[in-house]
Design a protein around this motif. Sequence first.
Motif, mmCIF file in Angstrom:
data_model
loop_
_atom_site.group_PDB
_atom_site.id
_atom_site.type_symbol
_atom_site.label_atom_id
_atom_site.label_comp_id
_atom_site.label_asym_id
_atom_site.label_seq_id
_atom_site.Cartn_x
_atom_site.Cartn_y
_atom_site.Cartn_z
ATOM 1 N N CYS A 211 -8.473 -8.175 -10.872
ATOM 2 C CA CYS A 211 -7.485 -9.230 -10.675
ATOM 3 C C CYS A 211 -8.103 -10.415 -9.941
ATOM 4 O O CYS A 211 -8.754 -10.257 -8.907
ATOM 5 C CB CYS A 211 -6.315 -8.688 -9.871
ATOM 6 S SG CYS A 211 -5.099 -9.962 -9.524
ATOM 7 N N GLY B 122 -5.950 -13.082 -9.446
ATOM 8 C CA GLY B 122 -4.768 -13.818 -9.008
ATOM 9 C C GLY B 122 -4.984 -14.351 -7.601
ATOM 10 O O GLY B 122 -5.939 -13.956 -6.918
ATOM 11 N N SER B 123 -4.092 -15.234 -7.141
ATOM 12 C CA SER B 123 -4.390 -15.942 -5.882
ATOM 13 C C SER B 123 -4.556 -15.000 -4.702
ATOM 14 O O SER B 123 -5.451 -15.184 -3.880
ATOM 15 C CB SER B 123 -3.348 -17.012 -5.585
ATOM 16 O OG SER B 123 -2.130 -16.696 -6.136
ATOM 17 N N SER B 124 -3.732 -13.978 -4.602
ATOM 18 C CA SER B 124 -3.838 -13.065 -3.460
ATOM 19 C C SER B 124 -5.160 -12.290 -3.506
ATOM 20 O O SER B 124 -5.877 -12.184 -2.508
ATOM 21 C CB SER B 124 -2.640 -12.120 -3.452
ATOM 22 O OG SER B 124 -2.780 -11.195 -2.430
ATOM 23 N N CYS B 125 -5.485 -11.740 -4.670
ATOM 24 C CA CYS B 125 -6.742 -10.989 -4.792
ATOM 25 C C CYS B 125 -7.948 -11.914 -4.653
ATOM 26 O O CYS B 125 -8.983 -11.517 -4.105
ATOM 27 C CB CYS B 125 -6.776 -10.224 -6.112
ATOM 28 S SG CYS B 125 -5.627 -8.838 -6.142
ATOM 29 N N CYS C 188 -2.606 -11.710 -12.240
ATOM 30 C CA CYS C 188 -1.984 -10.836 -11.243
ATOM 31 C C CYS C 188 -1.537 -9.504 -11.845
ATOM 32 O O CYS C 188 -0.880 -9.465 -12.881
ATOM 33 C CB CYS C 188 -0.791 -11.551 -10.621
ATOM 34 S SG CYS C 188 0.067 -10.538 -9.415
ATOM 35 N N LEU C 189 -1.909 -8.414 -11.173
ATOM 36 C CA LEU C 189 -1.545 -7.074 -11.634
ATOM 37 C C LEU C 189 -0.336 -6.526 -10.870
ATOM 38 O O LEU C 189 -0.034 -5.338 -10.931
ATOM 39 C CB LEU C 189 -2.747 -6.126 -11.488
ATOM 40 C CG LEU C 189 -3.940 -6.427 -12.399
ATOM 41 C CD1 LEU C 189 -5.144 -5.572 -12.006
ATOM 42 C CD2 LEU C 189 -3.594 -6.193 -13.857
ATOM 43 N N ASN C 190 0.327 -7.389 -10.136
ATOM 44 C CA ASN C 190 1.582 -7.044 -9.452
ATOM 45 C C ASN C 190 1.427 -6.036 -8.314
ATOM 46 O O ASN C 190 2.356 -5.285 -8.025
ATOM 47 C CB ASN C 190 2.632 -6.546 -10.452
ATOM 48 C CG ASN C 190 2.961 -7.610 -11.472
ATOM 49 O OD1 ASN C 190 3.162 -8.773 -11.122
ATOM 50 N ND2 ASN C 190 2.974 -7.229 -12.731
ATOM 51 N N ASN C 191 0.261 -6.014 -7.711
ATOM 52 C CA ASN C 191 0.063 -5.213 -6.500
ATOM 53 C C ASN C 191 -0.602 -6.082 -5.442
ATOM 54 O O ASN C 191 -1.553 -5.657 -4.767
ATOM 55 C CB ASN C 191 -0.818 -3.993 -6.790
ATOM 56 C CG ASN C 191 -0.107 -2.969 -7.628
ATOM 57 O OD1 ASN C 191 -0.174 -3.012 -8.860
ATOM 58 N ND2 ASN C 191 0.603 -2.060 -6.984
ATOM 59 N N CYS C 192 -0.077 -7.294 -5.285
ATOM 60 C CA CYS C 192 -0.750 -8.305 -4.472
ATOM 61 C C CYS C 192 -1.005 -7.843 -3.036
ATOM 62 O O CYS C 192 -2.037 -8.170 -2.465
ATOM 63 C CB CYS C 192 0.055 -9.585 -4.456
ATOM 64 S SG CYS C 192 0.499 -10.138 -6.099
ATOM 65 N N SER D 62 -6.896 -5.688 -6.705
ATOM 66 C CA SER D 62 -6.444 -4.711 -7.678
ATOM 67 C C SER D 62 -7.402 -4.659 -8.862
ATOM 68 O O SER D 62 -7.855 -5.682 -9.354
ATOM 69 C CB SER D 62 -5.057 -5.094 -8.198
ATOM 70 O OG SER D 62 -4.183 -5.316 -7.122
HETATM 71 S S1 FES Z 1 -2.940 -11.354 -7.146
HETATM 72 FE FE1 FES Z 1 -3.940 -9.481 -7.603
HETATM 73 S S2 FES Z 1 -2.328 -8.111 -7.844
HETATM 74 FE FE2 FES Z 1 -1.328 -9.993 -7.560
#
Ligand code: FES
Length: 81
Positions: free
Chosen positions: A7, A9-12, A44-48, A53
């Motif tokens: 992932c 995504g922004s958090s990861c 995003c894999l929905n486990n931010c 993830s």
């Molecule tokens: S940003 Fe990686 S799981 Fe949401």
Amino acid sequence: MKNIKICIGSSCHLKGAEEVIEAFQKLIKEYNLENEIELYASFCLNNCTDGVSVMRWDEKILSVCSKNARDVFDREIVPYI
Ligand code: FES
């Protein structure tokens, strides 16, 4: 060929997704798994809250980071190839 998705995504991303990708790329080379595993970046894999993830085939591996990347790879990926 099996797929691993990491992932970005922004958090990861903030938790070091790029470093995890680099670590996995090195490990794939080190173990000569270039013909077995393909690495992909994923949305995003929905486990931010539990990132970084990683999706191994169709199962999630959570809380991966550059420090535990080798352990995760040895424990959660190599035995399942
Ligand atoms: S940003 Fe990686 S799981 Fe949401």
